[in-house]
Design an enzyme around this catalytic site. Sequence first.
Site, PDB file in Angstrom:
ATOM      1  N   ASN A  11       0.871  -1.174   0.000  1.00  0.00           N
ATOM      2  CA  ASN A  11       0.000   0.000   0.000  1.00  0.00           C
ATOM      3  C   ASN A  11       0.913   1.230   0.000  1.00  0.00           C
ATOM      4  O   ASN A  11       1.495   1.572   1.026  1.00  0.00           O
ATOM      5  CB  ASN A  11      -0.902  -0.034   1.245  1.00  0.00           C
ATOM      6  CG  ASN A  11      -1.746   1.214   1.377  1.00  0.00           C
ATOM      7  OD1 ASN A  11      -1.820   2.029   0.453  1.00  0.00           O
ATOM      8  ND2 ASN A  11      -2.384   1.379   2.524  1.00  0.00           N
ATOM      9  N   HIS A  89      -9.932   1.416   4.267  1.00  0.00           N
ATOM     10  CA  HIS A  89      -8.651   1.541   4.977  1.00  0.00           C
ATOM     11  C   HIS A  89      -8.789   2.576   6.096  1.00  0.00           C
ATOM     12  O   HIS A  89      -9.419   3.623   5.911  1.00  0.00           O
ATOM     13  CB  HIS A  89      -7.526   1.941   4.020  1.00  0.00           C
ATOM     14  CG  HIS A  89      -6.172   1.872   4.673  1.00  0.00           C
ATOM     15  ND1 HIS A  89      -5.724   2.840   5.525  1.00  0.00           N
ATOM     16  CD2 HIS A  89      -5.216   0.918   4.644  1.00  0.00           C
ATOM     17  CE1 HIS A  89      -4.534   2.497   5.989  1.00  0.00           C
ATOM     18  NE2 HIS A  89      -4.198   1.324   5.469  1.00  0.00           N
ATOM     19  N   GLU A 151      -6.684  -5.248   9.774  1.00  0.00           N
ATOM     20  CA  GLU A 151      -5.672  -4.232  10.091  1.00  0.00           C
ATOM     21  C   GLU A 151      -6.060  -3.512  11.373  1.00  0.00           C
ATOM     22  O   GLU A 151      -6.791  -2.511  11.318  1.00  0.00           O
ATOM     23  CB  GLU A 151      -5.582  -3.205   8.955  1.00  0.00           C
ATOM     24  CG  GLU A 151      -5.096  -3.755   7.647  1.00  0.00           C
ATOM     25  CD  GLU A 151      -4.310  -2.707   6.866  1.00  0.00           C
ATOM     26  OE1 GLU A 151      -3.224  -3.027   6.387  1.00  0.00           O
ATOM     27  OE2 GLU A 151      -4.769  -1.550   6.771  1.00  0.00           O
TER      28      GLU A 151
HETATM   29  P1  PGA Z   1       2.154  -0.275   7.815  1.00  0.00           P
HETATM   30  O1  PGA Z   1       0.777   0.076   7.055  1.00  0.00           O
HETATM   31  O2  PGA Z   1       2.680  -1.550   7.188  1.00  0.00           O
HETATM   32  O3  PGA Z   1       3.030   0.900   7.563  1.00  0.00           O
HETATM   33  O4  PGA Z   1       1.812  -0.473   9.242  1.00  0.00           O
HETATM   34  C1  PGA Z   1      -0.150  -0.929   6.739  1.00  0.00           C
HETATM   35  C2  PGA Z   1      -1.323  -0.321   6.023  1.00  0.00           C
HETATM   36  O5  PGA Z   1      -1.648   0.850   6.281  1.00  0.00           O
HETATM   37  O6  PGA Z   1      -1.969  -0.971   5.197  1.00  0.00           O
END
Ligand code: PGA
Length: 235
Positions: A11, A89, A151
């Site tokens: 992402n 998200h 997440e």
């Molecule tokens: P990160 O982000 O790997 O920087 O924790 C994950 C995401 O926002 O999908």
Amino acid sequence: MISRKFEVIGNLKMHAVSSILKQYQTMSDRSFGLMVPYPYLYQACEMFSGTQVVIGAQHVSGYASGAYTGRVSCEMLVDVGVSRVLIGHGETKSLGEVCAKQLEQAKQAGLSVVLCVGEDLMSYQQGRRFEVLRAQLSVIADLASVVIAYEPLWSIGTGVVPSVEEIESVVCWIREHLESRAGNCGKVRVLYGGSINQNNCFEIYQHTSLDGFLVGGVSLKPEVMMEVIEQCQSY
Ligand code: PGA
């Protein structure tokens, strides 16, 4: 050993990514996904056409068209060659009815979806994780072409990662919850996202039944991202 289809998706968030995409292009004999900022989507779709790299958008409108200045519709994404979109998200703050509309638009346009769910820190500390997840998952009307990304908001960009046991228990709960709700929908694919890096990915990969990772910060360094991909695809 039965081979496991494990997908690693980067992402790229709101970073200027022309040079990063060029670096990824040199690695496009591998299979992975990239969620790309809008202005680079057309370029990325051209660059990776004919490869196993799947290009997706990070956000989309819940409306088909109209007076929505600054918004982008699912049909527009399809027009430039995009096949997948991230919905819900934590950083987009899309919740509830908004996500339901985005899911409906994506379905009508034939886009596959990565739907993010995850509790915030307070809900986690109050033991309300599953209550929050149940509400977030309730927006799904049709599971076809939808992959879930768990997440936890307290893990995104913080370097704090739940234990493998915790991740596995949530992944199993999500699968069971959705499969019991939707009947014979087949196995629901579930990814994990939140502070995944080259040092913690293998343990989580090895000790969970996850179907993939959604990787934020580390995806800005293609060579490190490749270490994550290799560790999770060579076993
Ligand atoms: P990160 O982000 O790997 O920087 O924790 C994950 C995401 O926002 O999908």
